[in-house]
Structures are given as C-alpha cells and as structure tokens.
Design an enzyme around this catalytic site. Structure first.
Site, PDB file in Angstrom:
ATOM      1  N   ARG A 151      40.969 -67.404 -91.134  1.00  0.00           N
ATOM      2  CA  ARG A 151      40.774 -67.351 -92.583  1.00  0.00           C
ATOM      3  C   ARG A 151      42.229 -67.256 -93.330  1.00  0.00           C
ATOM      4  NH1 ARG A 151      35.699 -65.983 -93.241  1.00  0.00           N
ATOM      5  NH2 ARG A 151      35.905 -67.184 -95.331  1.00  0.00           N
ATOM      6  N   PRO A 190      29.759 -68.559-101.018  1.00  0.00           N
ATOM      7  CA  PRO A 190      29.249 -67.383-101.871  1.00  0.00           C
ATOM      8  C   PRO A 190      29.498 -66.022-101.130  1.00  0.00           C
ATOM      9  CG  PRO A 190      27.427 -68.799-101.166  1.00  0.00           C
ATOM     10  CD  PRO A 190      28.712 -69.561-100.781  1.00  0.00           C
ATOM     11  N   GLU A 191      29.776 -65.131-101.689  1.00  0.00           N
ATOM     12  CA  GLU A 191      29.885 -63.755-100.963  1.00  0.00           C
ATOM     13  C   GLU A 191      28.818 -63.049-101.912  1.00  0.00           C
ATOM     14  OE1 GLU A 191      33.788 -62.177-100.370  1.00  0.00           O
ATOM     15  OE2 GLU A 191      34.556 -64.318-100.080  1.00  0.00           O
ATOM     16  N   LYS A 224      24.261 -61.056 -98.058  1.00  0.00           N
ATOM     17  CA  LYS A 224      24.449 -62.599 -98.094  1.00  0.00           C
ATOM     18  C   LYS A 224      23.170 -63.245 -98.048  1.00  0.00           C
ATOM     19  CE  LYS A 224      29.102 -62.833 -97.025  1.00  0.00           C
ATOM     20  NZ  LYS A 224      30.281 -63.282 -96.391  1.00  0.00           N
TER      21      LYS A 224
END
Length: 272
Positions: A262, A2-3, A58
C-alpha cells in the site's frame, strides 16, 4: 477505496433517500457480486420495504424488516439512484427497482464488491461481522485493547492498523493520518508500540474519524460520492498524497513508501 467515514456518508445519504420505498424487482446482470443463494437473495428482497440504512465499519446494512442486505463496496463500489427508464450502464451489476419509479443501482468497475442477504437478527453473528474489531470512535476502544492486539505482531504498525479485526474501519488514508498524528513511523514493528503510544493511536483515530465523518469523508481518486454528496476531509490531510510537500509541523519533505503493497505517506522527522 471508501473507508469508514465515506461508507457512513453513503449509508446516511441512502437512509435519507430510499427508506420507506418498496423493492418491486431485482435484476442481477453480474450475480457474482451476490454471495450465497442468488435466487434466495432476489426472493428475499422483492416486495420488501426498506426500513433503514446503516453501517458497521465498511459494511452497509440495508434493512428490509426480517432480512437485511449487507453490502461491501470494496475498491470502487458505488450506489446510484436513477430513473428506471435510464439505460443500464455496463458496470451496473445489481439493480433494485423501487416503487417510486427509480432504481437503486450498484456500480462497480472492478466487480470486487459483495452483497449478502442475512436474517436481521443474525447480522452480528455472521462470519463477516463477528470477526471485526472495534470502530475507531467507539468509546469501547482503549489503549490497553490496542496494546494487547499488537503485542505479538511483528508486522509493520501500518499493516496492523489496516487489520479490520483490530480496529474496524481504518483504511489506507486514515491509517497514514493516525500514524502521523501519533508520531509513529509506519514501518515500525507493531509489537514495539508502547502503551502510551497506543493511547495516542486511540485518541488520533477517534478524532480523525469523527471529523472526517462530519465532513462527509475524503473525496480523492477512485472514491467520489455517486449520490450527490462529496467529502471535504481531503483539505485536512496532513501526509496522505502529500509526497514532496513540506510537513506542516517541521517543514521536512513528506515521503512516500510502500507498506504491505500500500502506498504510505509519512514525515521522516516527525515519525522517526
């Protein structure tokens, strides 16, 4: 993971559903989620009313008056609200029993998430929060600030955008989208980014995060809302997860590479 937009959605939903409720008990089946004194964490939460739920980047802040629980979901953390008589699953590691007969349960398959109990008036002086940069849709974010942060960094610009001490809240999905919107190749050295390009980054980051927040975030892969709210921004993605799909701007095939470990998506023509 989740960002920012997804964390805001979780915080907003929790704020609507648990504020005003009293924590009457805390169970910690896997207490390594809690940083610091575990006993103090439990004692500081029990018999407290939840007064507000908010976030910064976050981090989710569950305010209990003089104390606040800071929670970071990391890779796959989720909150569930369930009846207290429902069986606790193997991945529910922190359980807050509320006075209305429900539980607020923290679920984390990978056990990477963190919770910390801090004094409410000391949140922004805590080491976790004090080091963070500016949120992407904050008016304080400027091209000059971004340029100053990047000018000495020889790492790829994608890696720099994931550095939470520069822009607070951008993650893998939105970094790809911001770079595409800015016409910048994710492999370019951060120190080569010009001031005018920093202006493009600033504008794209603000616009994308604002819209993603309005749409409840992006529901893909490991991130789904556990609170009955699902994001719709995945329908707006231009490059992320679009490997092999024609670019919406030029028609070239979207490529995938890895930057700093990533998965990274980009258009080789629009982002030379």
């Amino acid at each position: 993971m989740p960002e920012l937009a997804e964390v805001r959605t979780v915080a907003r939903t929790l704020n609507e559903r648990i504020v005003g409720k009293k924590i009457i008990g805390v169970d910690t089946p896997f207490d390594k989620i809690i940083e610091g004194d575990k006993k103090a964490f439990v004692e500081g939460a029990i018999n407290s009313y939840i007064t507000n739920v908010d976030n910064y980047g976050k981090w989710i802040f569950i305010s209990l008056g003089s104390n606040t629980i800071m929670a970071h979901l990391r890779m796959e953390g989720k909150f569930f609200i369930k009846p207290q008589d429902e069986k606790i699953s193997k991945h529910e590691h922190i359980i807050f029993h509320l006075d209305d007969g429900t539980d607020l349960r923290y679920h984390d398959v990978r056990k990477f998430g963190k919770m910390i109990l801090v004094k409410t008036d000391e949140i922004y002086r805590s080491k976790e929060i004090a080091k963070l940069g500016i949120e992407p849709d904050n008016k304080a974010l400027s091209a000059h600030y971004i340029h100053e942060c990047l000018k000495s960094k020889k790492m790829p610009i994608k890696t720099a955008l994931l550095d939470q001490t520069i822009i607070n809240g951008l993650g893998n999905i939105y970094a790809d989208e911001v770079l595409f919107a800015s016409g910048i190749n994710p492999l370019r050295e951060a120190c080569s980014i010009k001031l005018t390009e920093c202006e493009s980054i600033k504008n794209a980051a603000s616009a994308i995060i604002t819209k993603a927040t309005e749409m409840g975030g992006t529901t893909i892969r490991s991130y789904t809302s556990s609170l009955g709210v699902y994001g719709n921004y995945q329908s707006e993605l231009k490059v992320h997860t679009k490997q092999g799909v024609p670019c919406q701007v030029c028609g070239s095939e979207i490529k995938k590479t890895r930057v700093g470990g990533r998965g990274t998506y980009y258009c080789p023509k629009c982002q030379k």
